[in-house]
Design a protein around this motif. Sequence first.
Motif, short mmCIF file in Angstrom:
data_model
loop_
_atom_site.label_atom_id
_atom_site.label_comp_id
_atom_site.label_asym_id
_atom_site.label_seq_id
_atom_site.Cartn_x
_atom_site.Cartn_y
_atom_site.Cartn_z
N ILE A 36 0.84 -1.21 0.00
CA ILE A 36 0.00 0.00 0.00
C ILE A 36 0.87 1.26 0.00
O ILE A 36 0.60 2.21 -0.73
CB ILE A 36 -0.98 -0.02 1.20
CG1 ILE A 36 -2.02 -1.13 0.99
CG2 ILE A 36 -1.65 1.33 1.40
CD1 ILE A 36 -2.86 -1.45 2.21
N TRP A 40 0.98 4.12 -2.84
CA TRP A 40 0.77 5.54 -2.49
C TRP A 40 1.91 6.40 -3.01
O TRP A 40 1.70 7.49 -3.56
CB TRP A 40 0.63 5.69 -0.97
CG TRP A 40 0.47 7.11 -0.54
CD1 TRP A 40 1.42 7.92 0.02
CD2 TRP A 40 -0.70 7.91 -0.66
NE1 TRP A 40 0.91 9.15 0.27
CE2 TRP A 40 -0.40 9.18 -0.15
CE3 TRP A 40 -1.98 7.68 -1.14
CZ2 TRP A 40 -1.32 10.22 -0.10
CZ3 TRP A 40 -2.90 8.70 -1.10
CH2 TRP A 40 -2.57 9.96 -0.58
N LEU A 53 -1.30 -1.03 -7.52
CA LEU A 53 -2.63 -1.34 -6.98
C LEU A 53 -3.03 -2.78 -7.30
O LEU A 53 -3.63 -3.46 -6.47
CB LEU A 53 -3.68 -0.37 -7.53
CG LEU A 53 -3.70 1.02 -6.91
CD1 LEU A 53 -4.70 1.91 -7.65
CD2 LEU A 53 -4.03 0.95 -5.42
N VAL A 56 -1.44 -4.84 -4.75
CA VAL A 56 -2.17 -4.75 -3.47
C VAL A 56 -3.35 -5.72 -3.48
O VAL A 56 -3.56 -6.47 -2.52
CB VAL A 56 -2.65 -3.30 -3.19
CG1 VAL A 56 -3.67 -3.27 -2.07
CG2 VAL A 56 -1.46 -2.40 -2.87
N THR A 60 -3.94 -9.16 -1.34
CA THR A 60 -5.19 -9.30 -0.57
C THR A 60 -5.86 -10.63 -0.89
O THR A 60 -6.25 -11.38 0.01
CB THR A 60 -6.14 -8.12 -0.88
OG1 THR A 60 -5.49 -6.90 -0.52
CG2 THR A 60 -7.44 -8.26 -0.13
#
Length: 119
Positions: A36, A40, A53, A56, A60
């Motif tokens: 993350i 960012w 992303l 990410v 997950t």
Amino acid sequence: MENTHILFWLVKDISWCMIWKTLGLLMVGPTLGIAIVIAWRTRAYKSELAHNLAIVFWITANSYWMASEFFHFDAVVVAPGVTGKHLALVPFLIGLGILLYYYLVQKPRETRETQVATL
């Protein structure tokens, strides 16, 4: 930071493979957290952001899948033809959707804007 991220990710997946539940679950936080932070930090670069992303969401999904096997709800039927493990498809597909959007919409737009700017 990216190298540490890879180390945590490998430890998480090795723990999954070896069924070391505690270590595997403990590695989710730092692995996902660093992913993350990396996303960012690259938010100003659309290509990098899209890929980070997707990572990410991949982590997950991967972490959810691991947990579903550790806690034995991977085979639990949640809907006809859908088990607990299949729910990992949601974040996998979100990551894929982000990349599809980037490659089918954003990147062609950037290419057109670059071509117009050089004329």
